[in-house]
Design an enzyme around this catalytic site. Structure first.
Site, PDB file in Angstrom:
ATOM      1  N   ASP A 219     -73.547  30.765  46.898  1.00  0.00           N
ATOM      2  CA  ASP A 219     -73.811  31.523  45.671  1.00  0.00           C
ATOM      3  C   ASP A 219     -75.290  31.345  45.378  1.00  0.00           C
ATOM      4  O   ASP A 219     -76.071  31.168  46.305  1.00  0.00           O
ATOM      5  CB  ASP A 219     -72.908  31.051  44.525  1.00  0.00           C
ATOM      6  CG  ASP A 219     -72.614  32.155  43.510  1.00  0.00           C
ATOM      7  OD1 ASP A 219     -73.584  32.776  43.038  1.00  0.00           O
ATOM      8  OD2 ASP A 219     -71.439  32.398  43.188  1.00  0.00           O
ATOM      9  N   HIS A 253     -76.999  33.648  47.372  1.00  0.00           N
ATOM     10  CA  HIS A 253     -77.029  34.929  46.671  1.00  0.00           C
ATOM     11  C   HIS A 253     -78.382  35.173  46.013  1.00  0.00           C
ATOM     12  O   HIS A 253     -78.792  36.309  45.821  1.00  0.00           O
ATOM     13  CB  HIS A 253     -75.934  34.981  45.613  1.00  0.00           C
ATOM     14  CG  HIS A 253     -74.555  35.059  46.190  1.00  0.00           C
ATOM     15  ND1 HIS A 253     -73.431  35.246  45.416  1.00  0.00           N
ATOM     16  CD2 HIS A 253     -74.108  34.972  47.463  1.00  0.00           C
ATOM     17  CE1 HIS A 253     -72.359  35.265  46.189  1.00  0.00           C
ATOM     18  NE2 HIS A 253     -72.759  35.099  47.439  1.00  0.00           N
TER      19      HIS A 253
END
Length: 438
Positions: A219, A253
């Site tokens: 993430d 991310h």
């Protein structure tokens, strides 16, 4: 008593005495532990603290989970209401996350949207009104509130240096409501497909330095947050005075991230001399209506970003964790305490190579444009064979598809573009709506 219980009890007893605790080489299978004030924990090379994946061991604690104060599972490694703590060495803290990730994937695959297991029902009873609380996609509606691997809460003067922290069940290193922290030469490793395994999430903290760290996660890499929604606005504990320097983020991310939990504001941040390789986004600022918070005095300097989907993202239409179409209207809305604002931002001396979707996007809100943003001495290059959908640049909702892969500009006041080169696309600068230049 099982080996796990015995090992956990013995380690906790040593930590309870404070002072210097040294863990020699070897693998230690344990349950959740807490570190007290005035403790130095040294993890020698070859030492591995590996945490059980049995949810029953992680009794409820009151903390913050995806920006909301609630009861959630006890963090694996917890520094709580402590001061003068040092965690250092060449050893490993391992969250043994595979079973946690598998369960989250299973819940998503069957469309689970409410508590089902006894543990989930237990948390639901402890968190009345959880159905209306904001989330970021981690699974709040199910109340499967996974533990952070390494949380620092209500603490001060904490240093984390040299260790590796890996395979987190949820967020990996999560300082919250804490001050005067140093995270230095730390490696964070989670598989890219492991859900919600942010690397370092600094939330409602002040005076934090993140220096020379390496982050490989599933993430956001290094993210700054300050609570979510009305509760976070009421708490009014901003994240402020943050330095992120000399770090490398890979396969995340986002590289350096502001938001999306921005309720109490984030300010006085410097991110410099970092490398973001193969991250989805490089510089990433994200919020939306309902999140609130003033984001200001942010500097991103001398960053190298390679093979990103999009290297520069300022997105006030961030979609994740929200299904309310009204929040993504292109019409001006009433300005309230829940309207986020962004101003006084500098992006300087940054290089982006081989971007896969677009050169960048800077998009404010119609009623609250981005103000006083400078992009200076930057080269933003789109790959000549770029084939990723341009709409994936910022994970937004409500915006039309842009005309090209260039730098997208919308709802900005007093923008400065100085010596900015965009290459690899037919239309380099896209001025879409309501942009004024300083």
């Amino acid at each position: 008593m099982s080996d796990l219980a015995t090992t956990t009890k013995n380690l906790q007893a040593m930590l309870d005495k404070a002072g210097v605790v040294t863990i020699p080489a070897g693998e230690y299978f344990i349950g959740p532990i807490e570190v007290r004030s005035n403790t130095t924990l040294i993890l020698e090379k070859g030492a591995v603290l590996k945490f059980s994946s049995d949810p029953a061991l992680y009794e409820p604690v009151f903390s913050r989970w995806e920006g909301v104060k609630c009861y959630c599972m006890h963090p694996c490694f917890f520094i709580n209401n402590a001061h003068d703590v040092v965690i250092k060495g060449e050893g490993i803290i391992d969250g043994n996350g595979e079973a946690w990730w598998k369960e989250v994937r299973r819940k998503k695959s069957v469309g689970q949207s409410a508590p089902e297991s006894e543990i989930e029902k237990k948390f639901a009873s402890l968190n009345p009104g959880y159905e209306t609380q904001p989330g970021g996609g981690g699974g709040r509606p199910c109340q499967f509130l996974r533990p952070a691997l390494f949380q620092i809460k209500d603490s001060s003067n904490v240093t984390v240096e040299g260790i590796t922290v890996q395979n987190s069940p949820f967020w990996t290193i999560h300082p919250v409501f804490s001050q005067d922290l140093v995270i230095k030469n730390v490696t964070v490793k989670n598989p890219y497909d492991s859900p919600n395994t942010d690397g370092i999430d600094i939330e409602s903290c002040s005076r934090v330095k993140v220096i020379d760290c390496n982050v490989f996660v599933g993430d956001d890499g290094i993210a700054l947050k300050s609570g979510s929604g009305p509760e976070g606005i009421k708490d009014n504990v901003p994240t402020t005075d943050i330095l992120i320097k000399g770090c490398r983020v890979v396969k995340a991310h986002g590289g350096a991230v502001i938001g999306s939990e921005t309720a109490a504001g984030i300010n006085n941040v410097v991110v410099e001399d970092c490398v973001f390789d193969d991250t989805d986004r490089g510089i990433r600022i994200k919020s939306r209506r309902g999140r609130g918070g003033a984001l200001h005095d942010l500097v991103f300097k001398n960053l190298t970003m390679r093979r990103n989907i999009c290297p520069l993202v300022v997105n006030m239409f961030y979609k994740c964790g929200c299904n309310d179409d009204s929040l993504f209207s292109l019409e001006k809305q009433e300005v309230t305490a829940e309207t986020p604002s962004l101003y006084n931002v500098v992006v300087e001396g940054c290089i982006a190579e081989d971007s896969k979707a677009s050169a960048g996007m800077i998009v404010g809100l119609p009623e609250m444009p981005v103000k006083n943003l400078t992009v200076k001495d930057c080269n933003l290059a789109v790959a000549l064979d770029a084939d990723v959908d341009v709409n994936t640049s910022g994970m937004y909702r409500g915006l039309p598809t842009p005309e090209s892969r260039g730098l997208r500009l919308r709802y900005i006041e007093a923008l400065k573009l100085e010596n900015v080169k965009v290459s690899g696309t037919d239309k380099e600068i896209l001025i879409e709506d309501s942009v004024t230049f300083a």
